[in-house]
Design a protein around this motif. Sequence first.
Motif, PDB file in Angstrom:
ATOM      1  N   GLY A 177      43.120  48.553 102.262  1.00 16.94           N
ATOM      2  CA  GLY A 177      41.789  48.026 101.988  1.00 16.94           C
ATOM      3  C   GLY A 177      41.754  46.947 100.931  1.00 16.94           C
ATOM      4  O   GLY A 177      40.727  46.742 100.265  1.00 16.94           O
ATOM      5  N   VAL A 178      42.872  46.229 100.758  1.00 18.73           N
ATOM      6  CA  VAL A 178      42.956  45.182  99.731  1.00 18.73           C
ATOM      7  C   VAL A 178      42.588  43.833 100.356  1.00 18.73           C
ATOM      8  O   VAL A 178      43.268  43.374 101.274  1.00 18.73           O
ATOM      9  CB  VAL A 178      44.381  45.101  99.130  1.00 18.73           C
ATOM     10  CG1 VAL A 178      44.456  43.966  98.110  1.00 18.73           C
ATOM     11  CG2 VAL A 178      44.773  46.429  98.507  1.00 18.73           C
ATOM     12  N   PRO A 179      41.525  43.179  99.861  1.00 18.64           N
ATOM     13  CA  PRO A 179      41.182  41.861 100.400  1.00 18.64           C
ATOM     14  C   PRO A 179      42.245  40.822 100.018  1.00 18.64           C
ATOM     15  O   PRO A 179      42.682  40.772  98.874  1.00 18.64           O
ATOM     16  CB  PRO A 179      39.851  41.524  99.711  1.00 18.64           C
ATOM     17  CG  PRO A 179      39.373  42.785  99.077  1.00 18.64           C
ATOM     18  CD  PRO A 179      40.588  43.614  98.815  1.00 18.64           C
ATOM     19  N   VAL A 180      42.639  40.031 100.987  1.00 18.21           N
ATOM     20  CA  VAL A 180      43.553  38.914 100.734  1.00 18.21           C
ATOM     21  C   VAL A 180      42.736  37.635 100.929  1.00 18.21           C
ATOM     22  O   VAL A 180      42.361  37.283 102.044  1.00 18.21           O
ATOM     23  CB  VAL A 180      44.765  38.939 101.678  1.00 18.21           C
ATOM     24  CG1 VAL A 180      45.671  37.742 101.409  1.00 18.21           C
ATOM     25  CG2 VAL A 180      45.543  40.244 101.512  1.00 18.21           C
ATOM     26  N   VAL A 181      42.456  36.987  99.807  1.00 18.16           N
ATOM     27  CA  VAL A 181      41.557  35.844  99.793  1.00 18.16           C
ATOM     28  C   VAL A 181      42.352  34.561  99.588  1.00 18.16           C
ATOM     29  O   VAL A 181      43.208  34.494  98.691  1.00 18.16           O
ATOM     30  CB  VAL A 181      40.522  36.003  98.649  1.00 18.16           C
ATOM     31  CG1 VAL A 181      39.646  34.776  98.543  1.00 18.16           C
ATOM     32  CG2 VAL A 181      39.672  37.248  98.871  1.00 18.16           C
ATOM     33  N   GLY A 182      42.073  33.560 100.378  1.00 17.08           N
ATOM     34  CA  GLY A 182      42.679  32.252 100.173  1.00 17.08           C
ATOM     35  C   GLY A 182      41.758  31.392  99.328  1.00 17.08           C
ATOM     36  O   GLY A 182      40.559  31.304  99.622  1.00 17.08           O
ATOM     37  N   PHE A 226      42.458  42.853  94.200  1.00 17.17           N
ATOM     38  CA  PHE A 226      42.201  41.673  95.026  1.00 17.17           C
ATOM     39  C   PHE A 226      43.471  40.843  95.012  1.00 17.17           C
ATOM     40  O   PHE A 226      44.091  40.693  93.954  1.00 17.17           O
ATOM     41  CB  PHE A 226      41.114  40.829  94.362  1.00 17.17           C
ATOM     42  CG  PHE A 226      39.795  40.776  95.064  1.00 17.17           C
ATOM     43  CD1 PHE A 226      39.416  39.626  95.735  1.00 17.17           C
ATOM     44  CD2 PHE A 226      38.930  41.846  95.029  1.00 17.17           C
ATOM     45  CE1 PHE A 226      38.178  39.542  96.352  1.00 17.17           C
ATOM     46  CE2 PHE A 226      37.694  41.775  95.635  1.00 17.17           C
ATOM     47  CZ  PHE A 226      37.313  40.620  96.305  1.00 17.17           C
ATOM     48  N   VAL A 227      43.868  40.303  96.131  1.00 17.34           N
ATOM     49  CA  VAL A 227      44.907  39.276  96.149  1.00 17.34           C
ATOM     50  C   VAL A 227      44.209  37.933  96.338  1.00 17.34           C
ATOM     51  O   VAL A 227      43.553  37.709  97.356  1.00 17.34           O
ATOM     52  CB  VAL A 227      45.926  39.498  97.286  1.00 17.34           C
ATOM     53  CG1 VAL A 227      46.897  38.320  97.368  1.00 17.34           C
ATOM     54  CG2 VAL A 227      46.683  40.788  97.079  1.00 17.34           C
TER      55      VAL A 227
END
Length: 305
Positions: A177-182, A226-227
């Motif tokens: 459930g970790v969002p990977v945001v660019g 958050f990544v």
Amino acid sequence: MYEKYVDISSEVMEALDHGKPVVALESTIISHGMPYPMNVETALKVEDIIREGGAVPATIAILNGRLKVGLTKEEIDYLGKAGQKVIKTSRRDIPFIIAKQLDGATTVASTMIIADIAGIKVFATGGIGGVHRGAETSFDISADLEELGRTDVAVVCAGAKSILDINLTLEYLETKGVPVVGYQTDELPAFYTRKSGFKVDYNIQTPSELALALKAKWDLHLNGGFVIANPIPEKYEMDFDTITDAINKAVEEAEKLGIKGKESTPFLLAKVKELTGGDSLESNIELVYNNARLAAKLAVEYSKL
């Protein structure tokens, strides 16, 4: 309870007490990531960049069994000179480093833990660990991913290290459930290069929008990190084919030598540096600077909420 184990520098404590922006920094990059004195020069430059961005840097390490949040220049220099004599420390190692009063260089996972204890929400690093190539048989998966699934700290990085299996790393993060945001990109950067061929979950354009997302996530008790994947600047990225060839050769050599676990990443990065004639090290340094700039902006915006 934590005071028994943790020393927070006066600069960092003052910032936390007054709601000022703070950015956590790891120490493995100092002791295990680069040769001396380049490692110390880079660490101090990163701190300067964060201050220029309006935030307070908090380099984290374990010294003589004490969890340190905010190091002096002398302590950073000590870590740089000691190099790989300092124990690379992840979650499982912390109790023993404390009990034996040893020195520990913190990884992404352990830096997140100590930052969370101190109340720091933003952390800048180079790249996160992940699922290693061949993990379907070796089960070699970085503790960074587990920590991202449980600890409320945003990690600004240049994506997953390109020595990893990026597809499986993304699948693992999705399960947790970790969002990977660019950051201003639809594609996950692959550390040395801006592209990997894999999509991020969300493309976020501004630090203020990122800060709002962090606030909402943690206000709703959606625990975990958050990544925030921040591509290396174009002028410093490496040729995709060149770096891919170097990584493949490094992975093959590691397999032949039986190098696994926490020794694999330092070996692979050193081998890639050797195979690229040092070009990968310059890229590594520049992407860390770039991440520090974004982390400072994010910390400033988050402190306003």
